[in-house]
Enzyme design. Structure first.
Site, PDB file in Angstrom:
ATOM      1  N   HIS A  35       0.846  -1.190   0.000  1.00 23.94           N
ATOM      2  CA  HIS A  35       0.000   0.000   0.000  1.00 23.94           C
ATOM      3  C   HIS A  35       0.883   1.242   0.000  1.00 23.94           C
ATOM      4  CE1 HIS A  35      -3.659  -2.113   1.708  1.00 23.94           C
ATOM      5  NE2 HIS A  35      -2.732  -2.910   2.193  1.00 23.94           N
ATOM      6  N   GLU A 117       2.538  -0.795   4.353  1.00 22.35           N
ATOM      7  CA  GLU A 117       2.344   0.561   3.851  1.00 22.35           C
ATOM      8  C   GLU A 117       3.701   1.179   3.552  1.00 22.35           C
ATOM      9  OE1 GLU A 117      -0.534   2.181   3.415  1.00 22.35           O
ATOM     10  OE2 GLU A 117      -1.996   1.038   4.622  1.00 22.35           O
ATOM     11  N   HIS A 156      -2.407  -2.974  -3.505  1.00 27.96           N
ATOM     12  CA  HIS A 156      -3.798  -2.776  -3.092  1.00 27.96           C
ATOM     13  C   HIS A 156      -4.683  -2.501  -4.310  1.00 27.96           C
ATOM     14  CE1 HIS A 156      -6.614  -0.768   0.123  1.00 27.96           C
ATOM     15  NE2 HIS A 156      -7.051  -1.935  -0.263  1.00 27.96           N
ATOM     16  N   ASP A 166      -3.630   2.776  -4.725  1.00 23.34           N
ATOM     17  CA  ASP A 166      -2.273   2.674  -4.166  1.00 23.34           C
ATOM     18  C   ASP A 166      -1.679   1.279  -4.407  1.00 23.34           C
ATOM     19  OD1 ASP A 166      -4.315   1.844  -2.161  1.00 23.34           O
ATOM     20  OD2 ASP A 166      -2.589   1.447  -0.881  1.00 23.34           O
TER      21      ASP A 166
HETATM   22 ZN   LIG Z   1      -4.093   0.644   0.471  1.00 27.31          ZN
END
Ligand SMILES: [Zn+2]
Length: 185
Positions: A35, A117, A156, A166
């Protein structure tokens, strides 16, 4: 070399999030979802991502925060622009990062995935440190959780098309591949 103790990465900063629950099959950890996040959008640095994932984001601190402060979300890991690693949820627990999603005919990807992330946004190149640390993390996760196949790393945007963008066109999958190879040399 990255190592795990009780599903926490020893080398990461640990910022425990309350946003997780039991995986339907705790032994099924078989996918990595990449992400990106930046708070406020397009700005890097600051304490905001930690606060967001721990339900402590002040809605008054920025107009965007008012929109998202009540969301209950999390990710297992964050890699910031300098490559610093933070872990919010132990890997054997289900973090809340993917939402409605589908990977190779399997839905509800949170059930069986690890969320990573990258601090960033769709149109801004990610940093060399981020690719290097991501490659190390992917490698270490695959060693700790062997059900994650070599090709089970996705974005994602790929598991929630039309809903999520993303890590975006700025994420260079070839650069990740190269970083994975350089790790061996
Ligand atoms: Zn995401």
């Amino acid at each position: 070399m990255l190592t795990f103790s009780d599903h926490w990465l020893d080398q990461a900063r640990h910022v425990p999030s309350p946003n997780h629950d039991r995986r339907p099959d705790p032994a099924d950890i078989s996918l990595i979802v990449v992400h990106s996040i930046s708070l406020p959008p397009g700005e890097f640095g600051g304490p905001w991502i930690d606060r967001f994932f721990t339900n402590c984001l002040d809605p008054a601190a920025h107009p965007f925060f008012a929109e998202v402060a009540a969301m209950r979300v999390s990710s297992h890991f964050l890699i910031d622009r300098d490559g610093e690693l933070t872990q919010y949820v132990p890997c054997d627990r289900r973090a809340w990062h993917a939402g409605r999603s589908c990977w190779r005919d399997r839905s509800e990807c949170n059930d069986f995935s690890v969320g990573i992330e990258l601090e960033g946004e769709d149109q801004t190149p990610y940093t060399a440190s981020q690719y290097r640390i991501l490659a190390q993390l992917v490698h270490s996760l695959r060693r700790a959780y062997p059900r994650i196949a070599a090709d089970a790393v996705t974005g994602h945007c790929d598991i929630a098309p039309g809903r999520k963008t993303d890590p975006g066109p700025a994420f260079d999958w070839k650069a990740l591949e190269q970083a994975m190879e350089e790790r061996h040399s």
